[in-house]
Write an enzyme that holds these catalytic residues in place. Structure first.
Site, PDB file in Angstrom:
ATOM      1  N   ASN A 210       0.858  -1.198   0.000  1.00  0.00           N
ATOM      2  CA  ASN A 210       0.000   0.000   0.000  1.00  0.00           C
ATOM      3  C   ASN A 210       0.889   1.242   0.000  1.00  0.00           C
ATOM      4  O   ASN A 210       1.930   1.263   0.675  1.00  0.00           O
ATOM      5  CB  ASN A 210      -0.844  -0.036   1.294  1.00  0.00           C
ATOM      6  CG  ASN A 210      -1.934   1.004   1.362  1.00  0.00           C
ATOM      7  OD1 ASN A 210      -2.715   1.156   0.430  1.00  0.00           O
ATOM      8  ND2 ASN A 210      -1.993   1.745   2.474  1.00  0.00           N
ATOM      9  N   HIS A 246      -4.781   9.867  -1.358  1.00  0.00           N
ATOM     10  CA  HIS A 246      -4.831  11.165  -0.669  1.00  0.00           C
ATOM     11  C   HIS A 246      -4.565  12.270  -1.697  1.00  0.00           C
ATOM     12  O   HIS A 246      -3.423  12.499  -2.085  1.00  0.00           O
ATOM     13  CB  HIS A 246      -3.773  11.229   0.440  1.00  0.00           C
ATOM     14  CG  HIS A 246      -4.021  10.277   1.566  1.00  0.00           C
ATOM     15  ND1 HIS A 246      -5.124  10.387   2.388  1.00  0.00           N
ATOM     16  CD2 HIS A 246      -3.330   9.202   2.007  1.00  0.00           C
ATOM     17  CE1 HIS A 246      -5.084   9.410   3.301  1.00  0.00           C
ATOM     18  NE2 HIS A 246      -4.011   8.679   3.085  1.00  0.00           N
TER      19      HIS A 246
HETATM   20  C1  XIL Z   1      -2.978   8.746   9.838  1.00  0.00           C
HETATM   21  C2  XIL Z   1      -4.168   8.854  10.773  1.00  0.00           C
HETATM   22  O1  XIL Z   1      -5.286   9.257  10.032  1.00  0.00           O
HETATM   23  C3  XIL Z   1      -3.877   9.858  11.872  1.00  0.00           C
HETATM   24  O2  XIL Z   1      -4.922   9.851  12.834  1.00  0.00           O
HETATM   25  C4  XIL Z   1      -2.545   9.538  12.541  1.00  0.00           C
HETATM   26  O3  XIL Z   1      -2.244  10.544  13.479  1.00  0.00           O
HETATM   27  C5  XIL Z   1      -1.447   9.440  11.518  1.00  0.00           C
HETATM   28  O4  XIL Z   1      -1.799   8.465  10.537  1.00  0.00           O
HETATM   29  N1  XIL Z   1      -1.137   7.022   5.394  1.00  0.00           N
HETATM   30  C6  XIL Z   1      -1.523   5.944   6.155  1.00  0.00           C
HETATM   31  C7  XIL Z   1      -2.387   6.151   7.347  1.00  0.00           C
HETATM   32  O5  XIL Z   1      -1.248   4.793   5.781  1.00  0.00           O
HETATM   33  O6  XIL Z   1      -2.153   5.200   8.348  1.00  0.00           O
HETATM   34  C8  XIL Z   1      -2.251   7.536   7.900  1.00  0.00           C
HETATM   35  O7  XIL Z   1      -3.216   7.692   8.931  1.00  0.00           O
HETATM   36  C9  XIL Z   1      -2.424   8.575   6.808  1.00  0.00           C
HETATM   37  C10 XIL Z   1      -1.385   8.396   5.733  1.00  0.00           C
END
Ligand code: XIL
Length: 355
Positions: A210, A246
């Site tokens: 991932n 994202h």
């Molecule tokens: C993020 C969470 O949403 C937050 O609450 C935490 O503080 C940090 O991690 N990529 C990922 C996720 O694989 O696990 C992350 O999640 C966001 C980016």
């Protein structure tokens, strides 16, 4: 009802009754029936799991959050509760309460679960990072610790996890293997080890690699393709590619995403969009919300258009609980519902997606 309709369709074909040819084109909303009432209905209709990240505290404390989650989604991912720092904060002391609560709630509500994540460079427990840094944990011990962690966690949820993010973000933005304690101490073979161990711990789970920016970053895409090819050549059990998704509307939409997804699924992998959100520079405007809706929809279109894409998960469904404001200064409003759980244009746009 379905059978009756199918029967009628068969008769219609058999006697070659001319179909009202214009109906589908002139009333796109009616093509394939009415617009679904919610995302769960959409999920069944387009045959793609629609998921959300779940945060443990609101799941326990907020009735409306829980109700909406359970109404709208057919898949869930623990936003933090399955990360190593959460499940083993002190060495040998496990705290599964949060993760268990997410899995239990999912089972009660007929939702599949994505396990997130077994191997990552972030949210590692302090005892582990400190031990590696001060040399009290050497490479051989570290390998054993990683193996135990994977067997413990994937073993605990054996049979209850549809798909595991076995390794998360192991390639950096320059396209190199990410410099982490794993790479530094164990060498690149840790990736194959992690997949083999996860498969032994839970033989039926789909095992994923991932990453973020994988929708468009060519260097990262190529390195990740090489990792997958190498693992497959070695007959390592890898089954899926996770695109975090994202995005931000201040950047162009990654228009090559469908082609990129196909490059991976052509290797025989299934695909998932695992953490979709679309952030914006605040303040919110109607124009920005419209662009956001378009980005969300295009990501789901990409999934629906690829036979091997099986899941589309958003990284929280409400602006009330989103990681974006805390991580991207001046940005926010990244999810499909506002703070009051009112659907935003993005939510409505998703409901229009058709296979
Ligand atoms: C993020 C969470 O949403 C937050 O609450 C935490 O503080 C940090 O991690 N990529 C990922 C996720 O694989 O696990 C992350 O999640 C966001 C980016």
């Amino acid at each position: 009802m379905k059978r009756v309709l199918l029967g009628l369709a068969a008769i219609a074909l058999a006697v070659a009754v001319p179909l009202p040819a214009t109906a589908a084109q002139t009333h796109p909303g009616q093509h394939g029936g009415r617009t679904p009432d919610n995302l769960r209905e959409l999920s069944h209709k387009i045959k793609v799991y629609i998921g959300s990240a779940v945060a443990v505290t609101p799941l326990a404390d907020e009735e409306d959050y829980r109700r909406t989650l359970n109404r709208e989604f057919t898949h869930v991912t623990a936003e933090n509760a399955m990360k190593w720092a959460e499940v083993e904060p002190q060495r040998g002391q496990y705290t599964w309460d949060g993760a268990d609560a997410v899995v239990r709630n999912a089972q009660r509500n007929h939702q599949k679960v994505r396990g997130h994540t077994l191997v990552w460079h972030n949210q590692l427990p302090e005892w582990l990072t400190t031990g590696v840094a001060d040399g009290s944990i050497d490479a051989a011990e570290l390998r054993g610790i990683l193996r135990d962690h994977i067997f413990k966690e994937a073993g605990r949820y054996r049979g209850k996890i549809r798909a595991w993010d076995v390794v998360n973000e192991v390639v950096d933005d320059e396209g190199n293997l990410r410099n982490s304690i794993w790479l530094e101490k164990l060498g690149p073979g840790y990736i194959a080890d992690a997949f083999r161990w996860a498969h032994q711990a839970d033989p039926h789970a789909k095992l994923y690699i991932n990453d973020y920016n994988l929708e468009w970053n060519t260097a990262k895409i190529n390195q990740t393709l090489n990792i997958v090819k190498d693992l497959k050549a070695k007959r390592v059990p890898i089954h899926g590619i996770g695109f975090q998704g994202h995005l931000g509307i201040q950047y162009d939409y990654p228009a090559d995403f469908p082609t990129v997804m196909k490059q991976f699924t052509d290797l025989g992998l299934e695909a998932a969009i695992t953490e979709a959100d679309v952030r914006m520079v605040l303040p919110v405007t109607p124009e920005k919300l419209a662009t956001q809706a378009d980005y969300y929809k295009r990501m789901l279109d990409t999934c629906v258009d690829n036979r091997r894409c099986v899941e589309y998960t958003v990284w929280s469904f409400t602006d009330r609980h989103s990681w974006v404001p805390g991580w991207f200064e001046g940005e926010g409003a990244a999810t499909i519902m506002d703070e009051n759980l009112a659907p935003k244009p993005a939510y409505d746009a998703l409901l229009t997606v058709r296979r």
